[in-house]
Motif scaffolding. Structure first.
Motif, short mmCIF file in Angstrom:
data_model
loop_
_atom_site.label_atom_id
_atom_site.label_comp_id
_atom_site.label_asym_id
_atom_site.label_seq_id
_atom_site.Cartn_x
_atom_site.Cartn_y
_atom_site.Cartn_z
N ARG A 86 0.83 -1.21 0.00
CA ARG A 86 0.00 0.00 0.00
C ARG A 86 0.86 1.25 0.00
NH1 ARG A 86 -4.57 1.76 -1.63
NH2 ARG A 86 -5.59 -0.13 -0.78
N ARG A 87 1.94 1.25 0.78
CA ARG A 87 2.82 2.41 0.82
C ARG A 87 3.46 2.66 -0.56
NH1 ARG A 87 6.06 0.64 4.40
NH2 ARG A 87 4.91 1.43 6.19
N PHE A 88 3.92 1.57 -1.18
CA PHE A 88 4.50 1.70 -2.51
C PHE A 88 3.48 2.24 -3.51
CE2 PHE A 88 4.72 -0.16 -6.74
CZ PHE A 88 5.97 0.25 -7.18
N TRP A 89 2.28 1.71 -3.49
CA TRP A 89 1.25 2.07 -4.46
C TRP A 89 0.81 3.52 -4.28
CZ3 TRP A 89 -0.38 1.91 -8.90
CH2 TRP A 89 -1.70 2.08 -9.30
N ASP A 90 0.67 3.96 -3.04
CA ASP A 90 0.26 5.35 -2.79
C ASP A 90 1.29 6.33 -3.35
OD1 ASP A 90 -2.05 4.52 -1.57
OD2 ASP A 90 -1.25 4.70 0.48
N ALA A 91 2.58 5.97 -3.28
CA ALA A 91 3.62 6.87 -3.81
C ALA A 91 3.76 6.72 -5.32
CB ALA A 91 4.95 6.58 -3.12
N TYR A 92 3.69 5.50 -5.82
CA TYR A 92 3.98 5.26 -7.24
C TYR A 92 2.89 5.82 -8.15
CZ TYR A 92 5.87 2.72 -11.26
OH TYR A 92 6.42 2.40 -12.48
N ARG A 93 1.64 5.75 -7.76
CA ARG A 93 0.56 6.17 -8.66
C ARG A 93 0.44 7.69 -8.77
NH1 ARG A 93 -4.89 4.47 -5.31
NH2 ARG A 93 -4.45 5.58 -3.35
N GLN A 94 1.25 8.44 -8.00
CA GLN A 94 1.24 9.89 -8.16
C GLN A 94 1.85 10.31 -9.49
OE1 GLN A 94 -0.38 11.69 -5.86
NE2 GLN A 94 -0.75 9.70 -4.86
N ASP A 95 2.65 9.45 -10.07
CA ASP A 95 3.28 9.73 -11.37
C ASP A 95 2.73 8.74 -12.39
OD1 ASP A 95 4.86 10.37 -13.51
OD2 ASP A 95 6.75 9.69 -12.61
N THR A 96 2.07 9.22 -13.42
CA THR A 96 1.47 8.34 -14.43
C THR A 96 2.31 8.24 -15.69
OG1 THR A 96 0.16 10.19 -15.29
CG2 THR A 96 -0.86 8.81 -13.57
N THR A 97 3.58 8.65 -15.63
CA THR A 97 4.44 8.58 -16.81
C THR A 97 4.62 7.15 -17.27
OG1 THR A 97 5.64 10.55 -16.07
CG2 THR A 97 6.73 9.15 -17.70
N TYR A 98 4.61 6.98 -18.60
CA TYR A 98 4.85 5.66 -19.20
C TYR A 98 6.04 5.78 -20.14
CZ TYR A 98 4.03 1.27 -21.73
OH TYR A 98 4.17 0.03 -22.30
N ASN A 99 6.98 4.82 -20.03
CA ASN A 99 8.13 4.76 -20.93
C ASN A 99 8.27 3.31 -21.39
OD1 ASN A 99 11.15 4.28 -21.56
ND2 ASN A 99 11.03 6.51 -21.48
N LEU A 100 8.44 3.09 -22.66
CA LEU A 100 8.39 1.75 -23.24
C LEU A 100 9.40 0.80 -22.61
CD1 LEU A 100 7.06 -0.03 -25.40
CD2 LEU A 100 8.85 0.72 -26.99
N THR A 101 10.59 1.27 -22.25
CA THR A 101 11.62 0.38 -21.70
C THR A 101 11.97 0.68 -20.25
OG1 THR A 101 13.33 1.84 -22.59
CG2 THR A 101 12.71 -0.07 -23.93
N HIS A 102 11.63 1.88 -19.77
CA HIS A 102 12.06 2.26 -18.43
C HIS A 102 10.93 2.20 -17.40
CE1 HIS A 102 14.21 4.29 -15.26
NE2 HIS A 102 13.33 5.26 -15.22
N ARG A 103 9.71 2.53 -17.79
CA ARG A 103 8.59 2.57 -16.85
C ARG A 103 7.34 2.04 -17.55
NH1 ARG A 103 4.83 5.87 -13.80
NH2 ARG A 103 5.41 5.94 -11.59
N ASN A 104 7.30 0.74 -17.74
CA ASN A 104 6.18 0.13 -18.45
C ASN A 104 5.38 -0.74 -17.48
OD1 ASN A 104 7.70 -2.23 -18.11
ND2 ASN A 104 8.60 -2.09 -20.15
N CYS A 105 4.45 -1.51 -18.02
CA CYS A 105 3.59 -2.34 -17.17
C CYS A 105 4.40 -3.38 -16.41
CB CYS A 105 2.51 -3.02 -18.02
SG CYS A 105 3.16 -4.15 -19.28
N SER A 106 5.39 -3.98 -17.06
CA SER A 106 6.17 -5.06 -16.44
C SER A 106 7.11 -4.54 -15.37
CB SER A 106 6.96 -5.81 -17.52
OG SER A 106 6.09 -6.36 -18.49
N SER A 107 7.79 -3.42 -15.64
CA SER A 107 8.67 -2.86 -14.61
C SER A 107 7.87 -2.39 -13.40
CB SER A 107 9.48 -1.69 -15.19
OG SER A 107 8.64 -0.61 -15.54
N THR A 108 6.67 -1.87 -13.63
CA THR A 108 5.81 -1.44 -12.53
C THR A 108 5.41 -2.61 -11.65
OG1 THR A 108 4.95 0.40 -13.84
CG2 THR A 108 3.63 -0.32 -11.97
N VAL A 109 5.01 -3.72 -12.27
CA VAL A 109 4.61 -4.91 -11.52
C VAL A 109 5.80 -5.49 -10.76
CG1 VAL A 109 3.84 -7.30 -11.77
CG2 VAL A 109 2.64 -5.46 -12.96
#
Length: 468
Positions: free
Chosen positions: A331-354
């Motif tokens: 929950r702590r991770f999710w509350d902080a991470y979802r403040q930024d909705t940036t998507y990057n194909l290789t650096h910040r994608n669905c798989s790296s987020t999971v």
């Protein structure tokens, strides 16, 4: 591997033992250096034959219990057992041919890994890509060292490898002890989060040290959903070895499917990042799009829940479920991470987020499981589990290239074996043997109790036949 150990054991557990870790690290480093230097001439003092016999016994023992594993665990045991047996056979074969083949094998592995690391780092250009290039160059230098016959004409191949293993292992322990000595939180999981609490017990997790298999369908567990490229293709995909498993699949109409990954918890957290705008994947700009730089950032959007996403697209192909996780850290991770909705194909994608969310959720998992049964048992259990090496290699490959659904799937499977430990093969075989013995004794007792009745029935039948 240092970061994975920090994740699984937690900083608090490691900080109280940093001196012991550093001492063991220096001993391993010095011993590895001595073994490596000893192998530089033809007068070897290293006991090569006893080492090969131990390697062979370990390989045969692993093969004997490999069938007790489940899924990927069984495959990993077979691979490990076969590799140890082949290496031992080549060492015992001796002379020029066995040592030459071993040198070529190790050299090829170092060359392939170093080359792949350099190429992927130069293409993706993530923040520390220059360090990755230097590491790849070192691996290529080691490959050249194994390929050429100087100075021992391949006789010192095994001591070289053992010495390098001890040196790298010792250096990792020294690095780990130095990092945890000054840390109050785990940067491998939650960068910038200074309020993380270490060593808390996950609510609802049973006080067990081993589980015989994955969670049951009705059991509360963290779920990693993976849509594989082949499984999520709109029509039948054209199979391409490795490519359609880890990169993308192309169906018969030429439509590309890259797959997807999401994470779901029983507490209602659902983490699934999509690009908010369509990314142009034209071949002309392919190299530019792979760079993990700011010009490739696009707005992203988080999906609301699994039901909505699966209804709009399709159900996930594979699920990996883990019991031993911490919902507070997640929950702590999710509350902080979802403040930024940036998507990057290789650096910040669905798989790296999971993958990052999964690491946050299982932080301290091994300490929670094994902490109550021994002071050093959590540490030794983690570093002697083969899945740790597999997870570390997957994490390294994803960090130098990019997280993909295929890599996330394999990573989640490896971490599930570490967070929810399975019984060792020998323990499982012993349990099966005991169960069979108990079952056999019960059958014998039942037969002994029924024997008089059976004899009486047979006697009655004989008498009736005689009267007739």
């Amino acid at each position: 591997m240092v970061r994975l150990v920090m994740i699984l054991l937690g900083v608090d557990y490691l900080r109280t033992r940093w001196r012991s870790l550093q001492i063991v690290g220096w001993i391993s480093l010095v011993l590895g250096l001595v073994v490596f230097v000893d192998a530089l001439d033809n007068a070897l003092y290293f006991p090569i034959t006893p080492f090969a016999l131990l390697l062979l016994l370990e390989g045969l023992g692993t093969l004997a219990i490999a069938w007790t594993g489940m899924g990927g665990q069984r495959t990993l045991r077979y691979v490990k057992g076969l590799a140890f047996c082949v290496a031992a056979a080549l060492i015992l074969a001796g002379h020029h041919h066995g040592n030459f083949i071993l040198s070529m094998i190790f050299g090829t592995l170092f060359l392939a890994d170093g080359t792949l690391q350099i190429v992927s780092a130069r293409v993706v250009r993530y923040r520390t890509w220059r360090l990755a290039v230097a590491g790849g160059a070192l691996e290529i230098a080691l490959a050249i060292f194994f390929f050429q016959p100087f100075p021992t004409h391949y006789v010192g191949t095994v001591p070289y490898c053992l010495g390098l293993g001890l040196m790298f292992g010792g250096w990792n322990l020294i690095l780990l002890s130095t990092r945890v000595r000054r840390l109050s939180s785990n940067p491998a999981v939650a960068p910038g989060d200074a309020h993380a609490t270490m060593g808390s017990r996950t609510p609802g997790v049973p006080l067990k040290t081993e589980w015989d298999g994955p969670p049951a369908a009705d059991e509360a567990a963290l779920t990693v959903h993976v849509w594989t490229p082949v499984g999520s293709a709109r029509s039948e995909a054209r199979r391409q070895l490795i490519v359609d498993r880890y990169i993308a699949a192309v169906d018969r109409h030429g439509v590309i499917s890259t797959g997807h990954a999401a994470l779901e918890s029983p507490e209602g957290i659902y983490i699934s990042l999509y690009p908010g705008v369509e990314i142009d994947r034209s071949p002309d700009d392919f190299t530019r799009l792979l760079r993990a730089t700011r010009e490739n950032d696009v707005p992203g959007v988080f999906q609301p829940d699994y039901q909505t996403e699966s209804t709009a697209w399709c159900p996930s192909t594979i699920q990996v479920r883990i019991r031993n996780y911490d919902p507070v850290r997640l929950r702590r991770f999710w509350d902080a991470y979802r403040q930024d909705t940036t998507y990057n194909l290789t650096h910040r994608n669905c798989s790296s987020t999971v993958s990052r969310a999964l690491e946050a959720a299982i932080e301290g998992a091994s300490a929670r499981v094994w902490g109550s049964v021994g002071d050093w048992r959590p540490f030794w259990r983690v570093i002697t589990t083969p899945e740790l090496w597999v997870a570390a290699q997957l994490r390294k490959r994803a960090a130098t290239m990019a997280w993909t659904p295929g890599l996330t799937l394999d990573y989640a499977r490896a971490l599930s074996m570490l967070a929810d430990p399975r019984p060792s093969g020998w323990v499982k075989m012993a349990r099966l043997a005991v169960r069979r013995m108990i079952h056999s004794r019960q059958q014998w007792r039942e037969e002994a109790r029924n024997a008089p009745a059976a004899q009486e029935a047979a006697s009655s039948a004989a008498r009736s036949g005689a009267r007739e």
